[in-house]
Design a protein around this motif. Structure first.
Motif, PDB file in Angstrom:
ATOM      1  N   ARG A 161       0.833  -1.219   0.000  1.00 26.23           N
ATOM      2  CA  ARG A 161       0.000   0.000   0.000  1.00 26.23           C
ATOM      3  C   ARG A 161       0.864   1.265   0.000  1.00 26.23           C
ATOM      4  O   ARG A 161       0.446   2.296  -0.519  1.00 26.23           O
ATOM      5  CB  ARG A 161      -0.947  -0.013   1.197  1.00 26.23           C
ATOM      6  N   LEU A 162       2.050   1.169   0.566  1.00 23.83           N
ATOM      7  CA  LEU A 162       2.920   2.353   0.545  1.00 23.83           C
ATOM      8  C   LEU A 162       3.562   2.523  -0.830  1.00 23.83           C
ATOM      9  O   LEU A 162       3.573   3.614  -1.389  1.00 23.83           O
ATOM     10  CB  LEU A 162       4.031   2.239   1.611  1.00 23.83           C
ATOM     11  N   THR A 163       4.120   1.450  -1.355  1.00 24.25           N
ATOM     12  CA  THR A 163       4.882   1.562  -2.606  1.00 24.25           C
ATOM     13  C   THR A 163       3.987   1.520  -3.847  1.00 24.25           C
ATOM     14  O   THR A 163       4.366   2.038  -4.895  1.00 24.25           O
ATOM     15  CB  THR A 163       5.903   0.411  -2.735  1.00 24.25           C
ATOM     16  N   ARG A 164       2.866   0.826  -3.743  1.00 26.99           N
ATOM     17  CA  ARG A 164       1.943   0.607  -4.879  1.00 26.99           C
ATOM     18  C   ARG A 164       2.648  -0.119  -6.030  1.00 26.99           C
ATOM     19  O   ARG A 164       2.329   0.078  -7.193  1.00 26.99           O
ATOM     20  CB  ARG A 164       1.353   1.936  -5.370  1.00 26.99           C
ATOM     21  N   ASP A 165       3.662  -0.909  -5.682  1.00 26.98           N
ATOM     22  CA  ASP A 165       4.413  -1.662  -6.692  1.00 26.98           C
ATOM     23  C   ASP A 165       4.893  -2.959  -6.037  1.00 26.98           C
ATOM     24  O   ASP A 165       5.553  -2.913  -4.988  1.00 26.98           O
ATOM     25  CB  ASP A 165       5.608  -0.821  -7.162  1.00 26.98           C
ATOM     26  N   SER A 166       4.561  -4.096  -6.656  1.00 25.29           N
ATOM     27  CA  SER A 166       4.854  -5.373  -5.988  1.00 25.29           C
ATOM     28  C   SER A 166       6.353  -5.639  -5.846  1.00 25.29           C
ATOM     29  O   SER A 166       6.798  -6.191  -4.835  1.00 25.29           O
ATOM     30  CB  SER A 166       4.168  -6.523  -6.716  1.00 25.29           C
TER      31      SER A 166
ATOM     32  N   SER B 153       6.232  16.371  -5.783  1.00 25.73           N
ATOM     33  CA  SER B 153       6.464  16.412  -4.353  1.00 25.73           C
ATOM     34  C   SER B 153       5.149  16.755  -3.650  1.00 25.73           C
ATOM     35  O   SER B 153       4.343  17.533  -4.149  1.00 25.73           O
ATOM     36  CB  SER B 153       7.517  17.470  -4.068  1.00 25.73           C
ATOM     37  N   LEU B 154       4.931  16.151  -2.497  1.00 22.15           N
ATOM     38  CA  LEU B 154       3.667  16.378  -1.800  1.00 22.15           C
ATOM     39  C   LEU B 154       3.866  17.403  -0.689  1.00 22.15           C
ATOM     40  O   LEU B 154       4.722  17.244   0.165  1.00 22.15           O
ATOM     41  CB  LEU B 154       3.169  15.060  -1.204  1.00 22.15           C
ATOM     42  N   ASP B 155       3.073  18.421  -0.743  1.00 24.02           N
ATOM     43  CA  ASP B 155       3.156  19.442   0.295  1.00 24.02           C
ATOM     44  C   ASP B 155       1.880  19.385   1.125  1.00 24.02           C
ATOM     45  O   ASP B 155       0.783  19.627   0.649  1.00 24.02           O
ATOM     46  CB  ASP B 155       3.306  20.810  -0.373  1.00 24.02           C
ATOM     47  N   GLU B 156       2.064  19.074   2.367  1.00 20.16           N
ATOM     48  CA  GLU B 156       0.922  18.848   3.251  1.00 20.16           C
ATOM     49  C   GLU B 156       0.013  20.074   3.351  1.00 20.16           C
ATOM     50  O   GLU B 156      -1.187  19.966   3.474  1.00 20.16           O
ATOM     51  CB  GLU B 156       1.463  18.499   4.645  1.00 20.16           C
ATOM     52  N   GLU B 157       0.599  21.245   3.287  1.00 17.48           N
ATOM     53  CA  GLU B 157      -0.182  22.462   3.504  1.00 17.48           C
ATOM     54  C   GLU B 157      -1.023  22.865   2.286  1.00 17.48           C
ATOM     55  O   GLU B 157      -2.084  23.440   2.418  1.00 17.48           O
ATOM     56  CB  GLU B 157       0.765  23.626   3.869  1.00 17.48           C
ATOM     57  N   THR B 158      -0.492  22.565   1.080  1.00 20.25           N
ATOM     58  CA  THR B 158      -1.166  23.058  -0.113  1.00 20.25           C
ATOM     59  C   THR B 158      -1.926  21.970  -0.871  1.00 20.25           C
ATOM     60  O   THR B 158      -2.393  22.189  -1.961  1.00 20.25           O
ATOM     61  CB  THR B 158      -0.143  23.685  -1.073  1.00 20.25           C
ATOM     62  N   MET B 159      -1.982  20.783  -0.253  1.00 20.38           N
ATOM     63  CA  MET B 159      -2.612  19.671  -0.945  1.00 20.38           C
ATOM     64  C   MET B 159      -4.092  19.924  -1.261  1.00 20.38           C
ATOM     65  O   MET B 159      -4.854  20.328  -0.389  1.00 20.38           O
ATOM     66  CB  MET B 159      -2.513  18.445  -0.029  1.00 20.38           C
ATOM     67  N   ASP B 160      -4.470  19.682  -2.517  1.00 23.28           N
ATOM     68  CA  ASP B 160      -5.891  19.750  -2.865  1.00 23.28           C
ATOM     69  C   ASP B 160      -6.573  18.517  -2.296  1.00 23.28           C
ATOM     70  O   ASP B 160      -5.990  17.445  -2.248  1.00 23.28           O
ATOM     71  CB  ASP B 160      -6.071  19.714  -4.393  1.00 23.28           C
ATOM     72  N   GLU B 161      -7.781  18.648  -1.905  1.00 23.01           N
ATOM     73  CA  GLU B 161      -8.503  17.473  -1.454  1.00 23.01           C
ATOM     74  C   GLU B 161      -9.969  17.623  -1.840  1.00 23.01           C
ATOM     75  O   GLU B 161     -10.490  18.744  -1.927  1.00 23.01           O
ATOM     76  CB  GLU B 161      -8.360  17.282   0.043  1.00 23.01           C
TER      77      GLU B 161
ATOM     78  N   PRO C  30      -3.098  10.807  -1.483  1.00 19.51           N
ATOM     79  CA  PRO C  30      -1.691  11.230  -1.458  1.00 19.51           C
ATOM     80  C   PRO C  30      -0.904  10.499  -0.367  1.00 19.51           C
ATOM     81  O   PRO C  30      -1.434  10.238   0.720  1.00 19.51           O
ATOM     82  CB  PRO C  30      -1.772  12.726  -1.161  1.00 19.51           C
ATOM     83  N   GLU C  31       0.321  10.226  -0.726  1.00 21.47           N
ATOM     84  CA  GLU C  31       1.132   9.290   0.060  1.00 21.47           C
ATOM     85  C   GLU C  31       1.235   9.607   1.559  1.00 21.47           C
ATOM     86  O   GLU C  31       1.067   8.712   2.391  1.00 21.47           O
ATOM     87  CB  GLU C  31       2.525   9.264  -0.556  1.00 21.47           C
ATOM     88  N   ILE C  32       1.505  10.856   1.906  1.00 15.18           N
ATOM     89  CA  ILE C  32       1.719  11.132   3.340  1.00 15.18           C
ATOM     90  C   ILE C  32       0.442  10.923   4.148  1.00 15.18           C
ATOM     91  O   ILE C  32       0.506  10.536   5.313  1.00 15.18           O
ATOM     92  CB  ILE C  32       2.289  12.556   3.590  1.00 15.18           C
ATOM     93  N   PHE C  33      -0.723  11.128   3.510  1.00 14.68           N
ATOM     94  CA  PHE C  33      -1.985  10.863   4.216  1.00 14.68           C
ATOM     95  C   PHE C  33      -2.276   9.368   4.218  1.00 14.68           C
ATOM     96  O   PHE C  33      -2.788   8.818   5.190  1.00 14.68           O
ATOM     97  CB  PHE C  33      -3.145  11.610   3.537  1.00 14.68           C
TER      98      PHE C  33
ATOM     99  N   THR D  90       0.364  16.274  13.887  1.00 15.79           N
ATOM    100  CA  THR D  90       0.496  16.029  12.441  1.00 15.79           C
ATOM    101  C   THR D  90      -0.184  14.716  12.068  1.00 15.79           C
ATOM    102  O   THR D  90      -0.799  14.606  11.007  1.00 15.79           O
ATOM    103  CB  THR D  90       1.988  16.003  12.044  1.00 15.79           C
ATOM    104  N   VAL D  91      -0.085  13.735  12.945  1.00 20.10           N
ATOM    105  CA  VAL D  91      -0.748  12.447  12.694  1.00 20.10           C
ATOM    106  C   VAL D  91      -2.252  12.660  12.596  1.00 20.10           C
ATOM    107  O   VAL D  91      -2.903  12.176  11.658  1.00 20.10           O
ATOM    108  CB  VAL D  91      -0.428  11.431  13.823  1.00 20.10           C
ATOM    109  N   ARG D  92      -2.810  13.416  13.543  1.00 17.20           N
ATOM    110  CA  ARG D  92      -4.263  13.678  13.544  1.00 17.20           C
ATOM    111  C   ARG D  92      -4.681  14.323  12.229  1.00 17.20           C
ATOM    112  O   ARG D  92      -5.658  13.923  11.595  1.00 17.20           O
ATOM    113  CB  ARG D  92      -4.622  14.625  14.696  1.00 17.20           C
ATOM    114  N   SER D  93      -3.915  15.331  11.841  1.00 19.58           N
ATOM    115  CA  SER D  93      -4.224  16.066  10.615  1.00 19.58           C
ATOM    116  C   SER D  93      -4.151  15.153   9.388  1.00 19.58           C
ATOM    117  O   SER D  93      -5.021  15.173   8.523  1.00 19.58           O
ATOM    118  CB  SER D  93      -3.246  17.230  10.500  1.00 19.58           C
ATOM    119  N   ARG D  94      -3.104  14.329   9.331  1.00 20.91           N
ATOM    120  CA  ARG D  94      -2.925  13.452   8.156  1.00 20.91           C
ATOM    121  C   ARG D  94      -4.034  12.399   8.065  1.00 20.91           C
ATOM    122  O   ARG D  94      -4.513  12.087   6.983  1.00 20.91           O
ATOM    123  CB  ARG D  94      -1.552  12.766   8.197  1.00 20.91           C
ATOM    124  N   ILE D  95      -4.413  11.859   9.204  1.00 21.91           N
ATOM    125  CA  ILE D  95      -5.477  10.842   9.188  1.00 21.91           C
ATOM    126  C   ILE D  95      -6.785  11.478   8.723  1.00 21.91           C
ATOM    127  O   ILE D  95      -7.501  10.924   7.872  1.00 21.91           O
ATOM    128  CB  ILE D  95      -5.627  10.188  10.582  1.00 21.91           C
TER     129      ILE D  95
END
Lengths: 186, 251
Positions: free
Chosen positions: A31-36, A89-97, A127-130, A157-162
């Motif tokens: 699930r993290l890599t998305r590649d077997s 690159s994933l930016d936690e603050e500017t991520m569209d959702e 997105p990966e970090i979430f 940060t964990v709360r926010s990402r979840i």
């Protein structure tokens, strides 16, 4: 073997513990890599590192310890490699959702009709970090504190990402429910 | 994302205290968006936890186990060598010393192949090297006889001395004479102190001689009193025997 040494017993214990948590490790790696292939490399390397450090393991929670090794390895190595490709690159603050517009409440029928592959695909699109935080929390059952320790980030940060990860999944599942006619679009 | 989504997720995950939880439940009743978000977050968590299952992969598990076994094996070897380094070094030293002693014991005071080959091939250190261009073979043989003491070898008329080396190798005095015959062919006449009279060189016995090879040269070896003699050259064994016959004083 007639005589078993301390190292034999250590290895036996590691193998026993590793086999018990292997499906979780493999699932998380996929699930993290998305590649077997990447997932297989990640699991093998995590196994080797964990065995090397097993004498220092405190004996408390082997699964959490292994997941920490695996996620750290992923963050330090595989994610870096994947980013050198075309992944932005994933930016936690500017991520569209996706912003949910529905006030309708999902029911058990949607859950029953969802296929495993469809949920996996929806999760892979987060997105990966979430996604990492959601996988550790909702699939592996890790607490916020454990996730904070595994990912070496503050609990806030964990709360926010979840929350963000679940909001993404909500968007995907809402679309699925609307397409199948389980929900009406406002 | 609204702050309420994060608070709702925390409530679902049991990360809120009683007051915070009560406040959220109150908001649910008054705000349909909050109520919908609460159910959606519960739903998402339930969907992910029930549909995303652990993944078995027996071949990968087997590969992991094999890698661990390989690491363990190399670790064991490393640990053993590290822990027993002194013992291993000692054992090696014992083997080397023991082997040398056994070799010497096996040979008694006799002269072995390796020693003879070193002297014949010029690998043994010489104390004194003389260019004998201007000296007749008879003088060289006289010198050789003087240095050998008990043994006497005669000069063959046809031989011309080229050089002579004297020295000691592993406690044995030796003399190595380089000569040429009338055809210009080069031979080595080597005399080595050997009180035991035992000459342990490989080869075929032919009368008093042992015919063999050393350093790519044919050799004819024999013992005479307290000296072992070797005639070596790039010639046939018969020619070397002929030469040996011609220089042997006891012939």
């Amino acid at each position: 073997m007639l005589f078993r040494t301390g190292r034999d017993r250590l290895r036996d214990r590691f193998e026993r513990e590793f086999k018990a948590v292997f499906p979780s490790l493999n699932g998380t790696a996929l699930r993290l890599t998305r590649d077997s292939d990447d997932a297989a490399d990640l699991v093998q390397e995590a196994a080797v590192r964990a065995f090397d450090a097993f004498e220092r393991f405190d004996g408390q929670n082997f699964k959490a310890w292994m997941l920490r090794i695996l996620t750290n390895l992923y963050i330090n190595k595989y994610r870096q490699r994947q980013r050198t490709g075309n992944q932005p690159s994933l930016d936690e603050e500017t991520m569209d959702e996706p912003v949910a517009a529905l006030t309708e409440i999902p029911d058990q029928q949607i859950l029953a009709n969802l296929l495993e592959d469809e949920v996996e695909a929806a999760l892979a699109a987060v997105p990966e970090i979430f996604r990492t935080a959601v996988v550790l929390s909702d699939i592996e059952g890790a607490s916020y504190d454990e996730i904070a320790e595994m990912l070496e980030i503050p609990v806030g940060t964990v709360r926010s990402r979840i929350a963000r990860g679940r909001a993404h999944l909500r968007g995907s599942l809402e679309r699925f429910a609307i397409e199948r006619g389980y929900l009406r679009q406002d | 994302m609204s702050d309420s989504t994060e608070r709702i997720c925390r409530l679902i995950d049991g990360d809120t205290d009683a007051n915070e939880g009560a406040a959220i439940h109150q908001e649910r009743q008054s705000n349909p968006d909050v109520e919908a978000t609460y159910h959606w977050m519960l739903f998402v968590k339930q969907v992910v936890s029930t549909k995303c299952t652990p993944k078995e992969n027996d071949p990968l598990l087997a590969t992991c186990m094999e890698r661990i076994a390989a690491i363990e094996k190399s670790k064991r070897t490393e640990t053993f060598v590290t822990r027993h380094a002194w013992a291993l070094t000692g054992a090696l030293a014992v083997v080397i010393v023991g082997g040398t002693l056994a070799q010497r014991s096996f040979q008694g005071q006799g002269l072995g192949d390796t020693q003879v080959a070193s002297i014949v091939g010029g690998a043994a250190p010489a104390r004194n090297t003389q260019d004998l261009d201007s000296i007749r073979a008879a003088d060289a043989f006289r010198q050789l006889n003087q240095s050998l003491g008990s043994v006497h070898i005669s000069p063959a008329e046809e031989l011309r001395a080229v050089s002579m080396e004297k020295g000691a190798f592993e406690g044995r005095a030796f003399a190595r004479l380089v000569v040429r015959d009338s055809q210009g062919e080069q031979f080595y006449i080597v005399a080595i102190e050997n009180a035991s009279g035992k000459l342990n060189v490989a080869g075929k016995k032919q009368g008093r001689y042992t015919i063999g090879q050393m350093n790519g040269l044919n050799t004819v070896s024999w013992c005479n009193g307290g000296v072992s003699l070797v005639v070596a050259g790039d010639s046939t064994p018969n020619r070397l025997v002929e030469l040996a016959d011609s220089i042997r004083a006891d012939h």
